[in-house]
Scaffold this motif. Structure first.
Motif, PDB file in Angstrom:
ATOM      1  N   VAL A  11       0.583  -1.354   0.337  1.00 32.11           N
ATOM      2  CA  VAL A  11       0.006   0.495  -0.027  1.00 32.11           C
ATOM      3  C   VAL A  11       0.901   0.573  -0.087  1.00 32.11           C
ATOM      4  CG1 VAL A  11      -1.785   1.671   1.421  1.00 32.11           C
ATOM      5  CG2 VAL A  11      -1.860  -1.519   0.971  1.00 32.11           C
ATOM      6  N   LEU A  12       1.729   1.402   0.790  1.00 29.53           N
ATOM      7  CA  LEU A  12       2.694   2.209   1.145  1.00 29.53           C
ATOM      8  C   LEU A  12       3.668   2.413  -0.530  1.00 29.53           C
ATOM      9  CD1 LEU A  12       3.231   3.954   3.641  1.00 29.53           C
ATOM     10  CD2 LEU A  12       5.332   3.123   4.033  1.00 29.53           C
ATOM     11  N   CYS A  13       4.365   1.805  -0.705  1.00 32.50           N
ATOM     12  CA  CYS A  13       5.039   2.105  -2.355  1.00 32.50           C
ATOM     13  C   CYS A  13       4.497   1.777  -3.073  1.00 32.50           C
ATOM     14  CB  CYS A  13       5.837   0.055  -2.027  1.00 32.50           C
ATOM     15  SG  CYS A  13       7.032   0.596  -0.534  1.00 32.50           S
ATOM     16  N   THR A  14       3.088   1.548  -3.210  1.00 30.03           N
ATOM     17  CA  THR A  14       2.330   2.182  -4.231  1.00 30.03           C
ATOM     18  C   THR A  14       1.790   3.169  -4.769  1.00 30.03           C
ATOM     19  OG1 THR A  14       1.643   0.129  -4.149  1.00 30.03           O
ATOM     20  CG2 THR A  14       0.327   1.641  -5.911  1.00 30.03           C
ATOM     21  N   LEU A 159      -2.576  -5.606 -16.193  1.00 30.89           N
ATOM     22  CA  LEU A 159      -3.210  -4.885 -15.826  1.00 30.89           C
ATOM     23  C   LEU A 159      -3.076  -4.158 -14.303  1.00 30.89           C
ATOM     24  CD1 LEU A 159      -6.384  -4.007 -15.911  1.00 30.89           C
ATOM     25  CD2 LEU A 159      -7.196  -5.789 -14.799  1.00 30.89           C
ATOM     26  N   ARG A 160      -2.119  -5.353 -13.259  1.00 30.76           N
ATOM     27  CA  ARG A 160      -1.725  -5.153 -11.888  1.00 30.76           C
ATOM     28  C   ARG A 160      -1.100  -3.755 -11.863  1.00 30.76           C
ATOM     29  NH1 ARG A 160       0.412  -8.855  -7.625  1.00 30.76           N
ATOM     30  NH2 ARG A 160       1.213  -7.091  -6.055  1.00 30.76           N
ATOM     31  N   GLN A 161      -0.110  -4.243 -12.886  1.00 28.50           N
ATOM     32  CA  GLN A 161       0.684  -2.973 -12.584  1.00 28.50           C
ATOM     33  C   GLN A 161       0.328  -1.753 -13.505  1.00 28.50           C
ATOM     34  OE1 GLN A 161       4.588  -3.340 -15.297  1.00 28.50           O
ATOM     35  NE2 GLN A 161       5.617  -2.260 -14.043  1.00 28.50           N
ATOM     36  N   ARG A 162      -0.905  -1.958 -14.056  1.00 28.32           N
ATOM     37  CA  ARG A 162      -1.711  -0.415 -14.635  1.00 28.32           C
ATOM     38  C   ARG A 162      -2.084   0.262 -13.809  1.00 28.32           C
ATOM     39  NH1 ARG A 162      -2.516  -3.123 -19.438  1.00 28.32           N
ATOM     40  NH2 ARG A 162      -4.477  -3.434 -18.959  1.00 28.32           N
ATOM     41  N   VAL A 167      -2.956   4.597  -9.187  1.00 29.01           N
ATOM     42  CA  VAL A 167      -3.420   5.021  -8.251  1.00 29.01           C
ATOM     43  C   VAL A 167      -1.952   5.542  -8.168  1.00 29.01           C
ATOM     44  CG1 VAL A 167      -2.932   4.248  -5.526  1.00 29.01           C
ATOM     45  CG2 VAL A 167      -4.496   3.126  -6.944  1.00 29.01           C
ATOM     46  N   ALA A 168      -0.904   5.362  -7.950  1.00 30.92           N
ATOM     47  CA  ALA A 168       0.645   5.677  -7.665  1.00 30.92           C
ATOM     48  C   ALA A 168       0.397   7.172  -8.457  1.00 30.92           C
ATOM     49  CB  ALA A 168       1.930   5.108  -7.836  1.00 30.92           C
ATOM     50  N   TRP A 169       0.037   7.436  -9.433  1.00 32.33           N
ATOM     51  CA  TRP A 169      -0.039   8.801 -10.451  1.00 32.33           C
ATOM     52  C   TRP A 169      -0.977   9.670  -9.849  1.00 32.33           C
ATOM     53  CZ3 TRP A 169       3.250  11.529 -12.376  1.00 32.33           C
ATOM     54  CH2 TRP A 169       3.485  11.924 -13.058  1.00 32.33           C
ATOM     55  N   ALA A 170      -2.685   8.951  -9.947  1.00 30.86           N
ATOM     56  CA  ALA A 170      -3.436   9.853  -9.195  1.00 30.86           C
ATOM     57  C   ALA A 170      -2.897  10.636  -7.499  1.00 30.86           C
ATOM     58  CB  ALA A 170      -4.412   9.154  -9.293  1.00 30.86           C
ATOM     59  N   PHE A 171      -2.685  10.043  -7.290  1.00 34.94           N
ATOM     60  CA  PHE A 171      -1.991  10.013  -5.298  1.00 34.94           C
ATOM     61  C   PHE A 171      -1.748  10.788  -5.172  1.00 34.94           C
ATOM     62  CE2 PHE A 171      -0.099   9.503  -1.548  1.00 34.94           C
ATOM     63  CZ  PHE A 171      -1.640   9.901  -0.367  1.00 34.94           C
ATOM     64  N   PRO A 172       0.062  11.612  -6.019  1.00 39.55           N
ATOM     65  CA  PRO A 172       0.083  12.419  -5.361  1.00 39.55           C
ATOM     66  C   PRO A 172      -0.230  14.156  -6.298  1.00 39.55           C
ATOM     67  CG  PRO A 172       2.019  10.984  -6.398  1.00 39.55           C
ATOM     68  CD  PRO A 172       0.731  10.574  -6.243  1.00 39.55           C
ATOM     69  N   TRP A 197      -8.903  10.954  -9.952  1.00 37.78           N
ATOM     70  CA  TRP A 197      -8.851   9.561 -10.113  1.00 37.78           C
ATOM     71  C   TRP A 197      -9.143   8.838 -11.523  1.00 37.78           C
ATOM     72  CZ3 TRP A 197      -6.297   6.658  -6.179  1.00 37.78           C
ATOM     73  CH2 TRP A 197      -5.627   7.575  -5.689  1.00 37.78           C
ATOM     74  N   SER A 198     -10.644   9.064 -12.191  1.00 35.83           N
ATOM     75  CA  SER A 198     -11.352   8.824 -12.815  1.00 35.83           C
ATOM     76  C   SER A 198     -10.032   8.278 -14.262  1.00 35.83           C
ATOM     77  CB  SER A 198     -12.721   9.189 -13.265  1.00 35.83           C
ATOM     78  OG  SER A 198     -12.822  10.154 -11.937  1.00 35.83           O
TER      79      SER A 198
END
Ligand code: SF4
Ligand code: SF4
Lengths: 383, 222
Positions: A11-14, A159-162, A167-172, A197-198
């Motif tokens: 979670v944290l690293c994502t 898919l999983r990595q996408r 998430v990694a991009w939308a969060f910051p 996010w969408s």
């Protein structure tokens, strides 16, 4: 306990994907290893270590965690943080030399752009064996007598990595934009966050469409790199879908009006552009459009090639085939190459090199020393 | 790949390294180099561990010493090389891309002075122990080990203050110079444990940065 740690790390690293998160270096015992047990090496990015540990649970072996300054294997090796020095250091200071009788070390294949097997052998006596790209293939790789299938050699964008990247991009970004809007335009904050996010999820869910479009076109460009235009067309497409979705939701809730749609369109068009500015750079299978060296091409000097198959073994895009008759390597899929430089760095007879768009050759020594690859022009120019 | 854009903007370039060092030492870097270099005498053999862009190497060479500078970053060495040529010090300096774990290739008792500025804090614990052991071996009896580095303050209050100041600072140094560091705990004790005699210690007001002059003991028979 270890499951909990695995979860927290994920979670944290994502969420904080772009920030290095280091963990302790050293040797980790997996199961009950003995003097003949395999020795594997990975970087000291916390998430990677947790994932590797999980993947090899139940196999008796030693896992060396080498210093990569908390950056993942690929970025660290291409960027000059996971280097020969990291490997030599961990071999000499971790005490592994007393723990095992053999001198074979399995390195992740993606470290091949930064670590030179030849130098490791010369300086420490250890033989480097290039393992699979993904940790989850390690058990099968060990069972197969250290043989890799083409599939194990290839880097993918599943898919999983996408989803992780979304998430990694939308969060910051939502953090930054949300904070600014909170003080400037509090009313816009929630819609902007929804849009970020969408849009981020939409972009990466529909990514195979981009690949198909880009791949068709790049067969026609000389160095196979998709162009910024592709990103632009794709962004417009994603934007369109988003507006469509917004309209449907508004229709269902009975709020549909032109003003509303226009407002959403205005917010999201900017965000789409911000999010997709470097779409290719966010994927592991294309090169960023912002790097000067994206225009390098790779060449083989077939007179020098000794047919050792090293390039075939380390290429994460399966660009090489062997011409069995002439016993030389041929590049069959040049347009798939992402210029990671791994093949050039490892080729034992210096038969591979980059050529710049202006025709100048970049020799293998320079590429090895300055990690000149898709991450950029690292060769310094001192005035 | 891996969204290197963000990283790229702040990419670790050697020029930024000097910046990073300045931020960490709060602008006192020049001072630190000068005061440590004043212990170097003409004709001495000096090893500069983690020479970076050559700040210490050059100062020692200017004082007439024969200096070997080692670093793991070839780009920094390239910059150092250019600076050294510009100062016409090439005949007194040699640079090698080499890490501390290769110090075992150096001859025993072959250096008068070993320097390490802001490098021990970049090492892992294993590497640090290894380095101290090897420095002890390669120094001549009575030789000096000059160290300047970030440390964890002893005083608990200062530790807290330091942490508060450091947090934003760390972020800036990371963004500007891609340099992270792990301040060392008990540096003087570690040196003593490795067998060095501490000649002098200069601690910054916040106790977060020290300059240490340590000496390898003379042989007992002498
Ligand atoms: S690594 Fe070099 S020598 Fe070996 S097959 Fe490839 S091109 Fe030929
Ligand atoms: S051919 Fe391209 S993708 Fe394959 S290893 Fe070489 S540089 Fe990397």
């Amino acid at each position: 306990m270890s499951n909990l740690r695995y979860l927290v790390a994920n979670v944290l690293c994502t969420l904080l994907r772009f920030i290095p998160i280091p963990c302790r270096t050293g040797v980790i015992k997996i199961g009950n290893p003995g003097r003949d047990s395999p020795v594997l090496l990975t970087c000291n990015y916390w998430l990677t270590v947790e994932r590797v540990k999980k993947a090899i649970r139940g196999i008796d072996c030693y896992l060396l965690v080498a210093n990569s300054r908390g950056i993942n294997v690929w970025c660290a090796s291409a960027g000059g943080h996971l280097t020969n020095h990291s490997v030599i250091s961990i071999l000499k200071t971790s005490g592994i030399e007393e723990l095992v009788g053999h001198r074979n070390i399995i390195l992740p294949q993606l470290a091949a752009s930064g670590i030179e097997a030849k130098v490791i052998k010369e300086k420490t006596g250890w033989n480097v064996i290039w393992g699979p790209v993904y940790a989850h293939d390690i058990p099968e790789f060990l069972r197969n007598n250290l043989k890799k299938t083409p599939n194990m050699r290839e880097i993918k964008f599943p898919l999983r990595q996408r989803l992780e990247i979304s998430v990694a991009w939308a969060f910051p970004i939502s953090l930054i934009i949300g904070l600014i809007l909170f003080f400037v335009f509090p009313k816009l904050m929630i819609p902007a966050l929804v849009a970020i996010w969408s849009l981020s999820f939409l972009t990466f869910l529909a990514f195979p469409l981009f690949s198909r479009m880009a791949d068709r076109r790049r067969k026609r460009t000389p160095n196979g790199q998709p162009r910024f235009l592709d990103t632009l067309i794709y962004s417009l497409f994603v934007w369109g879908i988003f507006i469509l979705l917004v309209s449907i939701v508004e229709f269902l809730t009975g709020q549909l009006s032109w003003i509303e749609i226009l407002r959403w369109a205005a917010i999201s068009v900017i965000l789409t552009f911000v999010l997709n500015m470097d779409l290719m750079g966010l994927t592991p299978i294309y090169r960023s459009e912002f790097l000067k060296d994206r225009l390098l091409t790779i060449e083989i000097n077939q007179e020098k090639c000794i047919g050792c198959r090293t390039c075939e073994n380390v290429c994460p895009r399966n660009c090489y085939r062997m011409d069995e008759e002439k016993n030389v390597a041929v590049m069959v899929e040049a347009e798939r190459c992402i210029k990671c430089g791994a093949c050039i760095v490892q080729c034992p007879s210096d038969a591979l090199y980059f050529r710049r768009p202006d025709g100048e050759i970049v020799p293998p020594e320079v590429i090895r020393k300055f990690k000149l690859n898709f991450i950029g022009t690292r060769a310094v120019r001192v005035e | 790949m891996c969204a290197y854009v963000l990283m790229r903007i702040f990419e670790s370039s050697p020029k930024k390294y000097d910046w990073g060092i300045r931020i960490i030492t709060l602008g006192k870097a020049e001072n630190v180099y000068d005061s440590l270099a004043s212990h170097v005498k003409s004709g001495q053999r000096v090893l500069d561990i983690g020479c970076g862009t050559g700040n210490m190497t050059i100062r020692a060479a200017r004082r007439g010493a024969l200096v070997k500078g080692i670093d793991v970053n070839p780009e920094m060495l390239e910059i150092a090389l250019a600076k050294i040529e510009k100062e016409n010090l090439s005949d007194r300096v040699e640079l090698h891309e080499m890490s501390v774990v290769e110090l075992d290739k150096e001859e025993s008792e072959s250096y008068d002075v070993v320097t390490a500025v802001l490098v021990l804090s970049e090492l892992t614990t294993h590497e640090l122990d290894y380095t101290l052991k090897e420095v002890m071996r390669i120094l001549k009896p009575g030789g000096l080990f000059l160290v300047a580095d970030e440390v964890v303050p002893r005083n608990r209050l200062k530790r807290v203050i330091n942490w508060i100041i450091r947090a934003p600072l760390l972020l800036i140094t990371y963004l500007v110079a891609q340099r992270t560091s792990h301040p060392i705990k008990n540096l003087p004790e570690r040196l003593e444990k490795a067998g060095f005699i501490i000649e002098s210690i200069r601690v910054s007001r916040l106790e977060n940065f020290v300059e240490v002059v340590a000496r390898k003991p003379m042989r007992e028979t002498e």
